[in-house]
Design an enzyme around this catalytic site. Structure first.
Site, mmCIF file in Angstrom:
data_model
loop_
_atom_site.group_PDB
_atom_site.id
_atom_site.type_symbol
_atom_site.label_atom_id
_atom_site.label_comp_id
_atom_site.label_asym_id
_atom_site.label_seq_id
_atom_site.Cartn_x
_atom_site.Cartn_y
_atom_site.Cartn_z
ATOM 1 N N GLN A 176 41.714 25.814 -49.069
ATOM 2 C CA GLN A 176 40.342 25.653 -48.577
ATOM 3 C C GLN A 176 39.337 25.983 -49.685
ATOM 4 O OE1 GLN A 176 39.583 24.564 -45.355
ATOM 5 N NE2 GLN A 176 37.473 24.464 -46.098
ATOM 6 N N LYS A 200 41.277 23.110 -37.813
ATOM 7 C CA LYS A 200 42.443 22.336 -38.271
ATOM 8 C C LYS A 200 43.725 22.890 -37.661
ATOM 9 C CE LYS A 200 40.078 21.465 -42.569
ATOM 10 N NZ LYS A 200 39.932 21.890 -43.954
ATOM 11 N N ASP A 218 44.325 16.970 -48.437
ATOM 12 C CA ASP A 218 42.884 16.719 -48.559
ATOM 13 C C ASP A 218 42.570 15.560 -49.504
ATOM 14 O OD1 ASP A 218 41.573 18.414 -46.820
ATOM 15 O OD2 ASP A 218 41.451 20.087 -48.246
#
Ligand code: NAP
Length: 279
Positions: A88, A44, A111
Site C-alpha cells: 500500500q 480490499k 496493482d
C-alpha cells in the site's frame, strides 16, 4: 453510470472464478498507520474475503528499515500461498517507493504498478493494469459509450489513473488529450470531449459550463470536504452530460472490484497462463 451495481456483478463473477480455481491468495502489506491507507486495505480485505479469496494482512511498523521491507516482499514473492501482492502506498518518507515496487514479482503485482506492467500497457499488451482505469473502462463498456473515433479528454497524468486510462482509451481507438496543471485553457479541451475522465483531486475542477452536451463524464475524484465526500466534477454537470458517474457510488466501488479481478488474473498466471518475457 452506476458503479455499485456493476461492481457487485463483477464481485459475484470473481467469487465464482475463485471457487473454480480452488485457492486464491492475496497479500497486502501496510507499513505504518496512515488512516486513509487503513480504510483502503480494509475495503480490499472485506471484498476479497466475501469473494472467497484468502486475504493475508501483513502489517509492518512505520520505522521498518528498507532492507527488512525488501526481504519481506521477497518472501511473499516466493510464497506458494500468495498469488497476488500489493504494497500500500504512500510509504513513509525514508522508504524508496520506486525500489520497493520494482522488487514485486511483476506477475503478482495486483496493482499493476511494476515498470514491467506499465511497459506492457505502453506497448499495447496490457497485463496487470491499475484497477481504477480498468474499472473506468468496464463502466464505459457497460453503458455502451462509443470510444472508437471519439475525443477522450483525461484531466490528470498520475501513474495510477491518468496515464494508464489514457493508454486504455488510445487502445480503444479514441483520440486522447491528456491535461494537467500546465494545460492552457482547460475548458477549450473539455468542451470538445465526447468522453471526459477527471482525476485531478480538486473539487469542481470541472463545472457544468465546461462539459460538452450529451457527453460521458467519469468523475474519479475523492475529496473530503466539510460537505462530505465530493468528486472533481460539479454535480450540475449531470444536466449537460448524457452520462455521469456519481461520487460516491461510481468509480470507487469499481476500483475495489477490479483489484479482485486482477487477483484472479494473478492466480491464473501462476497456474498456466504466463505471458512470455515476464520472467
Ligand atoms: P495525483 O497523483 O495527485 O494527480 C493529480 C493530477 O491532476 C496531476 O497530474 C495534476 O497535474 C492534475 N491536476 C490537478 N489539479 C489540476 C487542475 N486544476 N487542472 C488540471 N490538472 C490538474 O492524483 P491521483 O492519484 O491520480 O488521484 C486523482 C483523484 O482521484 C484523487 O481525488 C484521488 O483521491 C482519486 N482517486 C480515486 C480512486 C477511486 O477509486 N475512485 C482511485 C484513485 C484515485 P500535474 O501533474 O501537473 O501536477
Amino acid at each position: 453510470m452506476d458503479g455499485r451495481a456493476l461492481a457487485q456483478r463483477i464481485r459475484a463473477q470473481v467469487a465464482e472464478e475463485a471457487r473454480s480455481l480452488g485457492h486464491v491468495g492475496f497479500a497486502t502489506v501496510l507499513v505504518g498507520d496512515d488512516a486513509a491507507s487503513e480504510i483502503y486495505i480494509r475495503l480490499k480485505h472485506d471484498a476479497a474475503t466475501a469473494a472467497g479469496i484468502d486475504a493475508q494482512d501483513v502489517r509492518l511498523p512505520a520505522t521498518i528499515a528498507e532492507d527488512d521491507l525488501l526481504a519481506r516482499v521477497a518472501e511473499l514473492n516466493a510464497s506458494d500461498d500468495v498469488d497476488a501482492l500489493l504494497v500500500q502506498t504512500p510509504l513513509p518518507d525514508h522508504l524508496d517507493e520506486e525500489r520497493i515496487i520494482r522488487t514485486l514479482d511483476p506477475l503478482k503485482d495486483v496493482d499493476g504498478f511494476h515498470p514491467w506492467n506499465a511497459g506492457e500497457l505502453y506497448l499495447g499488451r496490457p497485463q496487470l493494469v491499475p484497477a481504477t482505469p480498468i474499472g473506468i473502462m468496464a463502466l464505459l463498456t457497460e453503458y455502451r459509450i462509443e470510444l472508437d473515433g471519439a475525443h477522450a479528454v483525461v484531466i490528470g497524468r498520475s501513474d495510477i489513473v491518468g496515464k494508464p486510462i489514457a493508454h486504455l482509451l488510445l487502445h480503444a481507438n479514441a483520440t486522447v488529450t491528456l491535461c494537467h496543471t500546465h494545460t492552457h485553457d482547460l475548458a477549450r479541451h473539455t468542451l470538445d470531449a465526447d468522453v471526459l475522465v477527471v482525476a485531478a483531486g480538486r473539487p469542481a475542477v470541472v463545472t457544468p459550463d465546461m462539459v460538452k452536451t450529451q457527453s460521458a463524464v467519469v468523475d474519479v475524484g475523492i475529496n473530503r470536504t466539510d460537505a462530505g465526500v465530493v468528486g472533481d466534477v460539479d454535480e450540475g454537470a449531470a444536466d449537460v452530460a448524457a452520462y455521469l458517474t456519481p461520487v460516491p457510488g461510481g468509480v470507487g466501488p469499481m476500483t475495489v472490484a477490479c483489484v479482485l479481478q486482477n487477483a484472479i488474473r494473478c492466480a491464473r498466471y501462476r497456474r498456466t497462463e504466463i505471458p512470455h518475457s515476464a520472467r
